[in-house]
Design a protein around this motif. Sequence first.
Motif, PDB file in Angstrom:
ATOM      1  N   ALA A 488      12.589   2.962  -4.103  1.00 51.26           N
ATOM      2  CA  ALA A 488      13.457   4.083  -3.763  1.00 51.26           C
ATOM      3  C   ALA A 488      14.472   4.592  -4.589  1.00 51.26           C
ATOM      4  CB  ALA A 488      14.137   3.852  -2.282  1.00 51.26           C
ATOM      5  N   GLU A 489      14.830   5.543  -4.531  1.00 49.02           N
ATOM      6  CA  GLU A 489      15.876   6.096  -5.744  1.00 49.02           C
ATOM      7  C   GLU A 489      17.031   5.061  -5.671  1.00 49.02           C
ATOM      8  OE1 GLU A 489      17.351   9.852  -5.124  1.00 49.02           O
ATOM      9  OE2 GLU A 489      15.446  10.896  -5.224  1.00 49.02           O
ATOM     10  N   GLY A 490      17.616   4.633  -6.927  1.00 46.49           N
ATOM     11  CA  GLY A 490      18.564   3.722  -7.106  1.00 46.49           C
ATOM     12  C   GLY A 490      18.018   2.270  -7.274  1.00 46.49           C
ATOM     13  N   GLY A 491      16.912   1.958  -7.026  1.00 41.98           N
ATOM     14  CA  GLY A 491      16.090   0.805  -7.199  1.00 41.98           C
ATOM     15  C   GLY A 491      16.027   0.173  -5.665  1.00 41.98           C
ATOM     16  N   ASN A 492      16.450   0.840  -4.590  1.00 40.99           N
ATOM     17  CA  ASN A 492      16.375   0.204  -3.325  1.00 40.99           C
ATOM     18  C   ASN A 492      15.160   0.067  -2.690  1.00 40.99           C
ATOM     19  OD1 ASN A 492      19.219  -0.007  -3.153  1.00 40.99           O
ATOM     20  ND2 ASN A 492      19.285   2.410  -2.690  1.00 40.99           N
ATOM     21  N   ARG A 493      14.875  -0.905  -1.929  1.00 45.90           N
ATOM     22  CA  ARG A 493      13.707  -1.149  -0.973  1.00 45.90           C
ATOM     23  C   ARG A 493      13.432  -0.333   0.081  1.00 45.90           C
ATOM     24  NH1 ARG A 493      11.979  -7.450  -0.856  1.00 45.90           N
ATOM     25  NH2 ARG A 493      11.950  -7.980  -3.241  1.00 45.90           N
ATOM     26  N   PHE A 494      12.178   0.084   0.135  1.00 45.35           N
ATOM     27  CA  PHE A 494      11.897   0.817   1.446  1.00 45.35           C
ATOM     28  C   PHE A 494      11.787   0.092   2.426  1.00 45.35           C
ATOM     29  CE2 PHE A 494      10.288   4.053  -1.962  1.00 45.35           C
ATOM     30  CZ  PHE A 494      10.631   5.203  -1.594  1.00 45.35           C
ATOM     31  N   ASN A 500       5.401   4.740   3.264  1.00 42.15           N
ATOM     32  CA  ASN A 500       6.126   5.741   2.386  1.00 42.15           C
ATOM     33  C   ASN A 500       5.156   5.949   1.088  1.00 42.15           C
ATOM     34  OD1 ASN A 500       8.051   6.164  -0.228  1.00 42.15           O
ATOM     35  ND2 ASN A 500       9.016   6.858   1.717  1.00 42.15           N
ATOM     36  N   TRP A 501       4.633   4.868   0.291  1.00 44.04           N
ATOM     37  CA  TRP A 501       3.687   5.047  -0.562  1.00 44.04           C
ATOM     38  C   TRP A 501       2.302   5.745  -0.351  1.00 44.04           C
ATOM     39  CZ3 TRP A 501      -1.227   3.198  -1.783  1.00 44.04           C
ATOM     40  CH2 TRP A 501      -1.899   3.347  -3.066  1.00 44.04           C
ATOM     41  N   VAL A 502       1.839   5.428   1.006  1.00 41.10           N
ATOM     42  CA  VAL A 502       0.411   5.897   1.149  1.00 41.10           C
ATOM     43  C   VAL A 502       0.827   7.387   1.498  1.00 41.10           C
ATOM     44  CG1 VAL A 502      -1.364   6.424   2.780  1.00 41.10           C
ATOM     45  CG2 VAL A 502      -0.527   4.066   2.123  1.00 41.10           C
ATOM     46  N   LYS A 503       1.882   7.953   2.201  1.00 40.99           N
ATOM     47  CA  LYS A 503       2.199   9.454   2.463  1.00 40.99           C
ATOM     48  C   LYS A 503       2.351   9.985   1.037  1.00 40.99           C
ATOM     49  CE  LYS A 503       5.456   8.913   5.451  1.00 40.99           C
ATOM     50  NZ  LYS A 503       5.185   7.878   6.462  1.00 40.99           N
ATOM     51  N   ASP A 504       3.195   9.269   0.193  1.00 42.09           N
ATOM     52  CA  ASP A 504       3.289   9.945  -1.259  1.00 42.09           C
ATOM     53  C   ASP A 504       2.132  10.092  -1.988  1.00 42.09           C
ATOM     54  OD1 ASP A 504       6.062  10.216  -0.544  1.00 42.09           O
ATOM     55  OD2 ASP A 504       6.765   8.564  -2.200  1.00 42.09           O
ATOM     56  N   THR A 505       1.276   8.995  -2.149  1.00 39.81           N
ATOM     57  CA  THR A 505       0.146   8.999  -2.817  1.00 39.81           C
ATOM     58  C   THR A 505      -1.039  10.093  -2.566  1.00 39.81           C
ATOM     59  OG1 THR A 505      -1.091   7.817  -4.401  1.00 39.81           O
ATOM     60  CG2 THR A 505      -1.296   7.246  -2.028  1.00 39.81           C
ATOM     61  N   LEU A 506      -0.957  10.505  -1.127  1.00 43.10           N
ATOM     62  CA  LEU A 506      -2.061  11.316  -0.497  1.00 43.10           C
ATOM     63  C   LEU A 506      -1.386  12.505  -0.236  1.00 43.10           C
ATOM     64  CD1 LEU A 506      -3.395   9.101   2.254  1.00 43.10           C
ATOM     65  CD2 LEU A 506      -4.603   9.465  -0.405  1.00 43.10           C
ATOM     66  N   ARG A 507      -0.256  12.803  -0.665  1.00 38.76           N
ATOM     67  CA  ARG A 507       0.368  14.268  -0.658  1.00 38.76           C
ATOM     68  C   ARG A 507      -0.673  15.238  -1.445  1.00 38.76           C
ATOM     69  NH1 ARG A 507       0.667  18.354   1.156  1.00 38.76           N
ATOM     70  NH2 ARG A 507       2.415  19.767   1.392  1.00 38.76           N
ATOM     71  N   ALA A 519       5.304  19.657   7.495  1.00 32.34           N
ATOM     72  CA  ALA A 519       4.159  19.733   8.505  1.00 32.34           C
ATOM     73  C   ALA A 519       3.362  18.542   8.063  1.00 32.34           C
ATOM     74  CB  ALA A 519       3.182  21.034   8.277  1.00 32.34           C
ATOM     75  N   TYR A 520       2.938  18.038   6.732  1.00 34.87           N
ATOM     76  CA  TYR A 520       2.171  17.090   6.181  1.00 34.87           C
ATOM     77  C   TYR A 520       2.807  15.931   6.826  1.00 34.87           C
ATOM     78  CZ  TYR A 520       0.715  13.481   3.082  1.00 34.87           C
ATOM     79  OH  TYR A 520       0.076  12.417   2.468  1.00 34.87           O
ATOM     80  N   ARG A 521       4.056  15.552   6.392  1.00 32.85           N
ATOM     81  CA  ARG A 521       4.720  14.238   6.803  1.00 32.85           C
ATOM     82  C   ARG A 521       4.744  14.064   8.435  1.00 32.85           C
ATOM     83  NH1 ARG A 521       6.525  11.877   2.280  1.00 32.85           N
ATOM     84  NH2 ARG A 521       7.675  10.257   3.507  1.00 32.85           N
ATOM     85  N   GLU A 522       4.734  15.207   9.163  1.00 33.30           N
ATOM     86  CA  GLU A 522       4.771  15.058  10.607  1.00 33.30           C
ATOM     87  C   GLU A 522       3.445  14.774  10.940  1.00 33.30           C
ATOM     88  OE1 GLU A 522       6.004  18.950  12.152  1.00 33.30           O
ATOM     89  OE2 GLU A 522       8.099  18.530  11.939  1.00 33.30           O
TER      90      GLU A 522
END
Length: 609
Positions: A488-494, A500-507, A519-522
């Motif tokens: 995550a931003e700032g180097g934090n862990r999700f 989180n990764w799958v949603k981001d990479t499939l956007r 709507a996509y994330r819902e």
Amino acid sequence: MGSEDATGPVTLPTGGLIEPPMTMALNVHSSPGVYALLLGAGVSIASGVKTGWGVVQDVVGKVAAVRDPDNLDARAEAMADPEKWWEANTSEPLGYSALLAAAAPRPASRQAMLAEYFEPEEGQDDSKGPTAAHRAIAQLVKRGSIRVILTTNFDRLTERALQEVGISPQVVSRPEQIVGIKPLAHSQVTVIKLHGDYADLEQRNTVDELETYPDELQQLLERVLDEYGLIVCGWSAEWDEALVRAVQSTRSRRYPMFWAQYGPFGDAARALTAQHDAVVIDGKSADELFTDLVRRIEALDRLTAAPITRDVAVVQLKRDLPDPLRRIELFDLVDQAVTQIVDRSTPEHKPVLAASTTWADTFGSNVRGYRTDSDILLHLLANGVFHDDGTHDRVWRRAVERLVRLRDTTPGTYNEYLEKLRHLPALLSTWTIGVAAILSRREELLATALYHPEWAVPNSGRRRQGPAWYLNPIRVVSTDGLHDMHRAEGGNRFLYPQSNWVKDTLREPFRLVEPNDIAYREACARFEFLASMIAMDTENDVYAYPWPGEFLLDSTWGYDNHGLADVIERELTDTWPLLRAGAFGGELLRAQKALTALTEWRRQYGRTW
């Protein structure tokens, strides 16, 4: 290319623009089917399979041990110089055939004696198996680069590697077979076993046996050496007098000879490479040589081919989708996208083993590689499932079935987390199908996508399960590995890195069908929720694990009867689309119990994954 000096092998200068491995790749790529392989014992050594002489040594050692059972050193003494021991203790000349005929006079007993040297040990299917070199050679054959393989090895590792990729080779191991073979140019691949096959008594192994070849085999060998270029690997040329003479007598070659050598050259090899102006590739093992050759040839493929882009693929999909006359074109389009993934999912491209110091880099590279290889397919699935009316559901289902099979075989040696990643393309595809079905109001498709195809770890004896269980992201993608590559931003862990990764990479694949990010994330959250409900519908608590998704967060799950959980609870009636399509056995009570189990799990563990 070469030198007139016959005192040593010809090498191309290192550090130049074109290194010897590059020269070989350029020649093999430009002349498919023109080069034959000559493989020696060095190709199989990494598999743990003994050479023919190694078998002779071991059997002589056993004979010595049973001949003099009270002498604890009898076996070691005989193995140190088998020919000397044999001559001193018998009246027969030592030879593979004579030795086996005496030690195991019947075919069945001979087969049993040899099995320990060439076949996997019971319960260890990954032992004595094809090496990376054998599998890379199979890929070269599959793409049409190699059609003839000469080998001095008794083992069947080359044949097994070819069979793994669906190729049934034409095999010649005895002279009498030659008269009935297909012409070499008409066979997909011909494996010529110059010294025979381990299960026959016609093998050639001792110095005397290797001095000449039967006439039929000699003529076939001369023809190959005359008509084909030659790539030599793992052959020392020290003992095979007949083969050395055959290579020596070949006239000026039509194509260059490539000779890979790992270790010092002997006199015979040095003379042959000098005679034929061979391009010497020094210091590479067989595994390194052939996997590198495949990689370089594929790089040339990408330059010469005009691969379909994802945007063109989506345009073609939309053209084919509504036209019943184009159903085969649609099938081929999706199937070819899957084939691209399968072809790039071998251990040569996606390593399943890495040192502890490089594991994180290998994990991240594999994850990114699987995602890149799947890009065209994911765009096709997102758009295809969204716009389809159910006519082509078989096509989407077949894509996942083929990807799931990537784990139908177990590599010889592997890291558990790298091996499990082989299911990542299947997970991404199933997620894409599920989210597209939700966005298009076709949730009944989830009753198929999350239950089929069934799969179980090979040779585990476990019950086969549906994707809701074995494609659970936490079972496919290591949490620690993902933490290292996705922060995550700032180097934090999700909290839920897979989600989180799958949603981001499939956007990106969903941009055309759902431009709205919310709507996509819902839709993703709803898919995770429904997949988790199905995963909780099991009588075995060991398998009852929800998908580790951000739908478990209060902001999505909800509270005070406001949120996704409350919405789905209100939907649970006999007319719910998933129930009508067969999910939860079509039983409302089972669906309600699954929701209760999921709710209880979240209460206990929802923020402690």
